[in-house]
Design a protein around this motif. Sequence first.
Motif, PDB file in Angstrom:
ATOM      1  N   TRP A  70     -10.217 -14.329  24.412  1.00 22.67           N
ATOM      2  CA  TRP A  70      -9.684 -13.011  24.743  1.00 22.67           C
ATOM      3  C   TRP A  70      -8.280 -12.832  24.167  1.00 22.67           C
ATOM      4  N   ILE A  71      -7.448 -13.864  24.295  1.00 27.59           N
ATOM      5  CA  ILE A  71      -6.090 -13.820  23.732  1.00 27.59           C
ATOM      6  C   ILE A  71      -6.160 -13.735  22.211  1.00 27.59           C
ATOM      7  N   ALA A  72      -7.066 -14.509  21.600  1.00 31.47           N
ATOM      8  CA  ALA A  72      -7.209 -14.487  20.143  1.00 31.47           C
ATOM      9  C   ALA A  72      -7.659 -13.108  19.661  1.00 31.47           C
ATOM     10  N   GLU A  73      -8.567 -12.476  20.377  1.00 36.89           N
ATOM     11  CA  GLU A  73      -9.016 -11.132  19.991  1.00 36.89           C
ATOM     12  C   GLU A  73      -7.862 -10.136  20.080  1.00 36.89           C
ATOM     13  N   GLY A  74      -7.055 -10.254  21.100  1.00 39.22           N
ATOM     14  CA  GLY A  74      -5.874  -9.392  21.198  1.00 39.22           C
ATOM     15  C   GLY A  74      -4.915  -9.612  20.045  1.00 39.22           C
ATOM     16  N   THR A  75      -4.749 -10.880  19.659  1.00 40.99           N
ATOM     17  CA  THR A  75      -3.879 -11.202  18.525  1.00 40.99           C
ATOM     18  C   THR A  75      -4.451 -10.633  17.239  1.00 40.99           C
ATOM     19  N   ARG A  76      -5.770 -10.778  17.040  1.00 38.50           N
ATOM     20  CA  ARG A  76      -6.401 -10.223  15.831  1.00 38.50           C
ATOM     21  C   ARG A  76      -6.258  -8.706  15.792  1.00 38.50           C
ATOM     22  N   ALA A  77      -6.433  -8.056  16.932  1.00 37.35           N
ATOM     23  CA  ALA A  77      -6.285  -6.596  16.982  1.00 37.35           C
ATOM     24  C   ALA A  77      -4.856  -6.177  16.642  1.00 37.35           C
ATOM     25  N   ARG A  78      -3.889  -6.919  17.152  1.00 33.52           N
ATOM     26  CA  ARG A  78      -2.488  -6.603  16.842  1.00 33.52           C
ATOM     27  C   ARG A  78      -2.196  -6.819  15.368  1.00 33.52           C
ATOM     28  N   GLU A  79      -2.739  -7.898  14.783  1.00 35.56           N
ATOM     29  CA  GLU A  79      -2.536  -8.149  13.351  1.00 35.56           C
ATOM     30  C   GLU A  79      -3.186  -7.062  12.502  1.00 35.56           C
ATOM     31  N   ARG A  80      -4.392  -6.592  12.903  1.00 34.26           N
ATOM     32  CA  ARG A  80      -5.036  -5.495  12.174  1.00 34.26           C
ATOM     33  C   ARG A  80      -4.174  -4.232  12.245  1.00 34.26           C
ATOM     34  N   ALA A  81      -3.652  -3.951  13.422  1.00 38.31           N
ATOM     35  CA  ALA A  81      -2.805  -2.766  13.593  1.00 38.31           C
ATOM     36  C   ALA A  81      -1.540  -2.876  12.744  1.00 38.31           C
ATOM     37  N   GLU A  82      -0.956  -4.070  12.677  1.00 40.20           N
ATOM     38  CA  GLU A  82       0.244  -4.265  11.860  1.00 40.20           C
ATOM     39  C   GLU A  82      -0.068  -4.067  10.377  1.00 40.20           C
ATOM     40  N   ARG A  83      -1.229  -4.599   9.923  1.00 38.17           N
ATOM     41  CA  ARG A  83      -1.624  -4.402   8.522  1.00 38.17           C
ATOM     42  C   ARG A  83      -1.834  -2.927   8.217  1.00 38.17           C
ATOM     43  N   LEU A 127      -0.042   2.164   5.843  1.00 34.67           N
ATOM     44  CA  LEU A 127       0.388   3.549   6.024  1.00 34.67           C
ATOM     45  C   LEU A 127       1.834   3.747   5.595  1.00 34.67           C
ATOM     46  N   TYR A 128       2.673   2.750   5.862  1.00 36.86           N
ATOM     47  CA  TYR A 128       4.071   2.841   5.440  1.00 36.86           C
ATOM     48  C   TYR A 128       4.160   2.876   3.912  1.00 36.86           C
ATOM     49  N   GLY A 129       3.333   2.078   3.244  1.00 36.57           N
ATOM     50  CA  GLY A 129       3.300   2.099   1.778  1.00 36.57           C
ATOM     51  C   GLY A 129       2.857   3.450   1.246  1.00 36.57           C
ATOM     52  N   GLU A 130       1.826   4.031   1.864  1.00 38.54           N
ATOM     53  CA  GLU A 130       1.367   5.359   1.452  1.00 38.54           C
ATOM     54  C   GLU A 130       2.454   6.401   1.697  1.00 38.54           C
ATOM     55  N   LEU A 131       3.140   6.282   2.822  1.00 32.71           N
ATOM     56  CA  LEU A 131       4.222   7.215   3.128  1.00 32.71           C
ATOM     57  C   LEU A 131       5.346   7.098   2.106  1.00 32.71           C
ATOM     58  N   ARG A 132       5.658   5.860   1.706  1.00 33.31           N
ATOM     59  CA  ARG A 132       6.716   5.651   0.713  1.00 33.31           C
ATOM     60  C   ARG A 132       6.345   6.303  -0.614  1.00 33.31           C
ATOM     61  N   VAL A 133       5.071   6.161  -1.035  1.00 37.36           N
ATOM     62  CA  VAL A 133       4.609   6.781  -2.285  1.00 37.36           C
ATOM     63  C   VAL A 133       4.671   8.297  -2.170  1.00 37.36           C
ATOM     64  N   SER A 134       4.212   8.832  -1.027  1.00 37.60           N
ATOM     65  CA  SER A 134       4.254  10.284  -0.821  1.00 37.60           C
ATOM     66  C   SER A 134       5.690  10.795  -0.820  1.00 37.60           C
ATOM     67  N   HIS A 135       6.563  10.033  -0.198  1.00 39.96           N
ATOM     68  CA  HIS A 135       7.973  10.427  -0.163  1.00 39.96           C
ATOM     69  C   HIS A 135       8.573  10.451  -1.577  1.00 39.96           C
ATOM     70  N   ALA A 136       8.218   9.460  -2.383  1.00 42.72           N
ATOM     71  CA  ALA A 136       8.716   9.422  -3.768  1.00 42.72           C
ATOM     72  C   ALA A 136       8.194  10.623  -4.556  1.00 42.72           C
ATOM     73  N   ARG A 137       6.917  10.953  -4.354  1.00 48.35           N
ATOM     74  CA  ARG A 137       6.351  12.121  -5.049  1.00 48.35           C
ATOM     75  C   ARG A 137       7.042  13.396  -4.598  1.00 48.35           C
ATOM     76  N   LEU A 138       7.253  13.514  -3.303  1.00 46.76           N
ATOM     77  CA  LEU A 138       7.927  14.701  -2.790  1.00 46.76           C
ATOM     78  C   LEU A 138       9.345  14.797  -3.340  1.00 46.76           C
ATOM     79  N   GLY A 139      10.030  13.670  -3.426  1.00 39.33           N
ATOM     80  CA  GLY A 139      11.373  13.666  -4.011  1.00 39.33           C
ATOM     81  C   GLY A 139      11.354  14.117  -5.456  1.00 39.33           C
ATOM     82  N   ALA A 140      10.340  13.670  -6.214  1.00 39.61           N
ATOM     83  CA  ALA A 140      10.222  14.092  -7.618  1.00 39.61           C
ATOM     84  C   ALA A 140       9.953  15.586  -7.708  1.00 39.61           C
ATOM     85  N   VAL A 141       9.116  16.119  -6.827  1.00 39.30           N
ATOM     86  CA  VAL A 141       8.828  17.553  -6.821  1.00 39.30           C
ATOM     87  C   VAL A 141      10.088  18.333  -6.451  1.00 39.30           C
TER      88      VAL A 141
END
Length: 135
Positions: free
Chosen positions: A54-67, A72-86
Amino acid sequence: MRVVRNVLPPLIVLVVGVVEFLISLLPGAALELWAHLLFYGLVGPAVTYFSVEWIAEGTRARERAERQLLDLYGELRVSHARLGAVQELMRDLSDAADMGAVLDVAARGAVRVTGAQRATLTVPGGLSGTARAEG
């Protein structure tokens, strides 16, 4: 999580109390010993296994959420760069003094956006703007 934390300890105490009471009703010390060994030998490792799983499943779920958050942060950074260029392109277009300057800005924007080495834009009437990639 809160339910498990609040319900599980009293449930364990209740189960152990009932089992101990039933074992105390058994005749003979040898039978009681085997009943204790059987109960605690099977239930203890099973509870430990399921708790660790049960603890391991919680850890795996947290690791999936972090990934997912990092992705999403990487996608946001790319979108932000595109918006800055526009935004930069729009600022340059608004600062352009005449149609020739607008075409030059548009050609620079086309080079930046497409990654091309060179862009030339021509409008009817012979007016054109050209840009080359920097670097």
